[in-house]
Write an enzyme that holds these catalytic residues in place. Structure first.
Site, PDB file in Angstrom:
ATOM      1  N   ASN A   6      -7.733  -7.316 -10.416  1.00 35.76           N
ATOM      2  CA  ASN A   6      -7.488  -6.674  -9.159  1.00 35.76           C
ATOM      3  C   ASN A   6      -7.111  -4.665  -9.557  1.00 35.76           C
ATOM      4  O   ASN A   6      -6.221  -4.795  -9.620  1.00 35.76           O
ATOM      5  CB  ASN A   6      -6.780  -7.904  -8.355  1.00 35.76           C
ATOM      6  CG  ASN A   6      -7.119  -7.017  -6.236  1.00 35.76           C
ATOM      7  OD1 ASN A   6      -7.634  -6.063  -6.574  1.00 35.76           O
ATOM      8  ND2 ASN A   6      -6.012  -7.616  -6.125  1.00 35.76           N
ATOM      9  N   TRP A   7      -8.244  -4.261  -9.458  1.00 35.19           N
ATOM     10  CA  TRP A   7      -7.617  -3.000  -9.851  1.00 35.19           C
ATOM     11  C   TRP A   7      -6.917  -2.454  -8.077  1.00 35.19           C
ATOM     12  O   TRP A   7      -7.049  -1.239  -8.420  1.00 35.19           O
ATOM     13  CB  TRP A   7      -9.214  -2.092  -9.700  1.00 35.19           C
ATOM     14  CG  TRP A   7      -9.408  -2.100 -11.335  1.00 35.19           C
ATOM     15  CD1 TRP A   7      -8.113  -2.661 -12.078  1.00 35.19           C
ATOM     16  CD2 TRP A   7     -10.034  -1.705 -12.466  1.00 35.19           C
ATOM     17  NE1 TRP A   7      -8.842  -2.681 -13.066  1.00 35.19           N
ATOM     18  CE2 TRP A   7     -10.303  -1.788 -13.423  1.00 35.19           C
ATOM     19  CE3 TRP A   7     -11.159  -0.960 -12.050  1.00 35.19           C
ATOM     20  CZ2 TRP A   7     -10.878  -1.609 -14.563  1.00 35.19           C
ATOM     21  CZ3 TRP A   7     -12.143  -0.402 -13.126  1.00 35.19           C
ATOM     22  CH2 TRP A   7     -12.308  -0.710 -14.208  1.00 35.19           C
ATOM     23  N   LYS A   8      -7.624  -3.225  -7.283  1.00 40.09           N
ATOM     24  CA  LYS A   8      -6.811  -2.459  -5.674  1.00 40.09           C
ATOM     25  C   LYS A   8      -8.040  -1.147  -5.637  1.00 40.09           C
ATOM     26  O   LYS A   8      -8.773  -0.872  -5.832  1.00 40.09           O
ATOM     27  CB  LYS A   8      -5.362  -2.772  -5.587  1.00 40.09           C
ATOM     28  CG  LYS A   8      -5.165  -3.947  -5.881  1.00 40.09           C
ATOM     29  CD  LYS A   8      -3.295  -3.847  -5.738  1.00 40.09           C
ATOM     30  CE  LYS A   8      -2.788  -5.573  -5.974  1.00 40.09           C
ATOM     31  NZ  LYS A   8      -1.372  -5.674  -5.703  1.00 40.09           N
ATOM     32  N   HIS A  50      -6.886 -11.469  -0.285  1.00 40.71           N
ATOM     33  CA  HIS A  50      -5.108 -11.120  -0.704  1.00 40.71           C
ATOM     34  C   HIS A  50      -4.182 -11.000   0.591  1.00 40.71           C
ATOM     35  O   HIS A  50      -4.349 -10.789   1.445  1.00 40.71           O
ATOM     36  CB  HIS A  50      -5.386  -9.667  -1.194  1.00 40.71           C
ATOM     37  CG  HIS A  50      -4.853  -9.562  -2.679  1.00 40.71           C
ATOM     38  ND1 HIS A  50      -3.663  -8.287  -1.307  1.00 40.71           N
ATOM     39  CD2 HIS A  50      -4.565  -8.995  -3.981  1.00 40.71           C
ATOM     40  CE1 HIS A  50      -2.539  -8.082  -2.585  1.00 40.71           C
ATOM     41  NE2 HIS A  50      -3.533  -9.184  -4.432  1.00 40.71           N
ATOM     42  N   GLU A  60      -2.302  -8.336   0.492  1.00 40.48           N
ATOM     43  CA  GLU A  60      -2.085  -6.868   1.230  1.00 40.48           C
ATOM     44  C   GLU A  60      -3.595  -7.502   2.794  1.00 40.48           C
ATOM     45  O   GLU A  60      -3.350  -6.347   3.567  1.00 40.48           O
ATOM     46  CB  GLU A  60      -2.446  -6.052  -0.211  1.00 40.48           C
ATOM     47  CG  GLU A  60      -2.097  -5.441  -0.570  1.00 40.48           C
ATOM     48  CD  GLU A  60      -2.096  -5.086  -2.238  1.00 40.48           C
ATOM     49  OE1 GLU A  60      -3.209  -5.021  -2.459  1.00 40.48           O
ATOM     50  OE2 GLU A  60      -1.289  -5.415  -3.410  1.00 40.48           O
ATOM     51  N   GLU A 118       0.001 -16.456  -5.317  1.00 36.77           N
ATOM     52  CA  GLU A 118       0.839 -14.415  -5.275  1.00 36.77           C
ATOM     53  C   GLU A 118       1.757 -14.522  -4.323  1.00 36.77           C
ATOM     54  O   GLU A 118       1.473 -14.154  -3.215  1.00 36.77           O
ATOM     55  CB  GLU A 118      -0.767 -13.720  -5.495  1.00 36.77           C
ATOM     56  CG  GLU A 118      -0.996 -14.047  -5.863  1.00 36.77           C
ATOM     57  CD  GLU A 118      -2.328 -12.037  -6.365  1.00 36.77           C
ATOM     58  OE1 GLU A 118      -2.499 -11.599  -7.199  1.00 36.77           O
ATOM     59  OE2 GLU A 118      -2.500 -11.604  -5.055  1.00 36.77           O
ATOM     60  N   GLY A 138       3.355  -6.065  -7.406  1.00 34.71           N
ATOM     61  CA  GLY A 138       3.848  -4.868  -7.326  1.00 34.71           C
ATOM     62  C   GLY A 138       5.780  -4.081  -8.074  1.00 34.71           C
ATOM     63  O   GLY A 138       6.144  -3.052  -7.582  1.00 34.71           O
ATOM     64  N   SER A 163       2.717  -9.445 -10.893  1.00 32.18           N
ATOM     65  CA  SER A 163       4.259  -8.453 -11.567  1.00 32.18           C
ATOM     66  C   SER A 163       3.337  -9.457 -13.313  1.00 32.18           C
ATOM     67  O   SER A 163       4.700  -9.421 -14.031  1.00 32.18           O
ATOM     68  CB  SER A 163       4.885  -8.843 -11.270  1.00 32.18           C
ATOM     69  OG  SER A 163       5.045  -7.239 -10.457  1.00 32.18           O
ATOM     70  N   GLY A 219      -2.456  -6.719 -10.909  1.00 30.01           N
ATOM     71  CA  GLY A 219      -2.571  -5.925 -10.078  1.00 30.01           C
ATOM     72  C   GLY A 219      -2.515  -4.495 -11.689  1.00 30.01           C
ATOM     73  O   GLY A 219      -3.381  -4.402 -12.384  1.00 30.01           O
ATOM     74  N   GLY A 220      -1.298  -4.007 -11.304  1.00 33.60           N
ATOM     75  CA  GLY A 220      -0.964  -3.076 -11.498  1.00 33.60           C
ATOM     76  C   GLY A 220      -0.687  -2.780 -13.706  1.00 33.60           C
ATOM     77  O   GLY A 220      -1.566  -1.906 -14.415  1.00 33.60           O
TER      78      GLY A 220
HETATM   79  P1  13P Z   1       0.515  -6.492  -9.621  1.00 36.24           P
HETATM   80  O1  13P Z   1       0.004  -6.856 -11.146  1.00 36.24           O
HETATM   81  O2  13P Z   1       0.418  -4.916  -9.632  1.00 36.24           O
HETATM   82  O3  13P Z   1       2.275  -7.318  -8.955  1.00 36.24           O
HETATM   83  O4  13P Z   1      -0.645  -7.045  -8.120  1.00 36.24           O
HETATM   84  C1  13P Z   1      -0.626  -8.218  -8.385  1.00 36.24           C
HETATM   85  C2  13P Z   1      -1.623  -8.913  -7.292  1.00 36.24           C
HETATM   86  O5  13P Z   1      -1.536  -7.862  -6.270  1.00 36.24           O
HETATM   87  C3  13P Z   1      -2.924  -8.819  -8.336  1.00 36.24           C
HETATM   88  O6  13P Z   1      -4.202  -9.351  -6.888  1.00 36.24           O
END
Ligand code: 13P
Length: 255
Positions: A9-11, A97, A99, A169, A175, A215, A236-237
């Site tokens: 998930n590149w956000k 999600h 966020e 999640e 993050g 993470s 994510g990251g």
């Molecule tokens: P991180 O891997 O950066 O913690 O993000 C997780 C996430 O929100 C994937 O949707």
């Protein structure tokens, strides 16, 4: 059994040009894995060019969106329809999600409508659930997550549910560099699967892939993926760099 799904998930990261560059190197790195699915969920602007590349090269990478609007089309300025996502080459879409729940006040009822829209349009929804740190410390993690799952899945048939993906999640792990221990994650995944079994029986529950997100890194993916109810990762990251995402995709479960 359940084919592991390793999703990035590149956000709100990477322009379309950066995405194209990334994609070529990723395909080179991961080769053609037969026992796992690889999925990238880039921003909307990168979907169409990546979709074209996947179609042309027959690359073993699937494409997903990070959101959709629960209507076929119309006067919804700034939103995106399921047909637009399908046309761009998407087969998956992330919904709910944390966020979006947090910054855009998305409710379980609204997420429920998005899931219906996704399923009606042959898009596989990846439904995100997860508790906050306060809720975990108050001993409410399972109650919160099962309540989210119940509300998001309200009104769906067993056949609908068998065709979707859930991502656990925990908010405190997103993050932050702080991952749930494999045992904690497993215990939450088992609770989600128990909810699915209660709603639709064991066969449906056993068909649904439950991803862990928060993470995930090359250093912890192998132990996470060794848990019986962890069927993939939503990253994510660590999905933003080819080498770390490729290593995550090439996880080795065991032990
Ligand atoms: P991180 O891997 O950066 O913690 O993000 C997780 C996430 O929100 C994937 O949707």
């Amino acid at each position: 059994m359940r084919t592991p799904l390793m999703a990035g998930n590149w956000k709100m990261n990477k322009t379309a040009s950066e995405a194209i560059q990334f994609f070529d190197s990723l395909v080179e790195e991961v080769g053609n894995p037969v026992d796992r699915e690889v999925l990238i969920c880039p921003p909307f602007t990168a979907l169409y060019p990546l979709g074209r590349m996947i179609r042309k090269s027959n690359a073993p990478v699937r494409l997903g969106a990070q959101n959709l609007y629960p209507a076929e089309g119309g006067a919804y300025t700034g939103e995106i329809s399921p047909a637009m996502l399908r046309d761009a080459g998407c087969t998956y879409v992330i919904v709910g999600h944390s966020e979006r729940r947090q910054y855009f006040r998305e409710s379980n009822a609204f997420i429920n409508r998005k899931i219906r829209t996704a399923l009606d349009n042959q898009l596989c929804p990846i439904i995100c659930v997860g508790e906050s740190l306060d809720q975990r410390e108050a001993g409410q993690a399972k109650a919160v997550v099962t309540a989210q799952g119940r509300a998001c899945l309200d009104g769906f048939s067993g056949q609908d549910v068998a065709n979707l993906v859930i991502a656990y999640e925990p908010l405190w792990a997103i993050g932050t560099g702080r991952t749930a221990t494999p045992a904690d994650a497993q215990s939450m995944h088992a609770a989600i699967r128990a909810l699915l079994a209660e709603l639709h029986g064991r066969d449906v529950a056993n068909a649904v892939r439950i991803l862990y997100g928060g993470s995930v890194k090359p250093a912890n993916v192998d132990t996470l993926m060794s848990q019986p109810d962890i069927d993939g990762a939503l990253v994510g990251g660590a999905s933003l760099k080819v080498d770390s995402f490729a290593r995550i995709v090439k996880f080795q479960a065991g032990g």
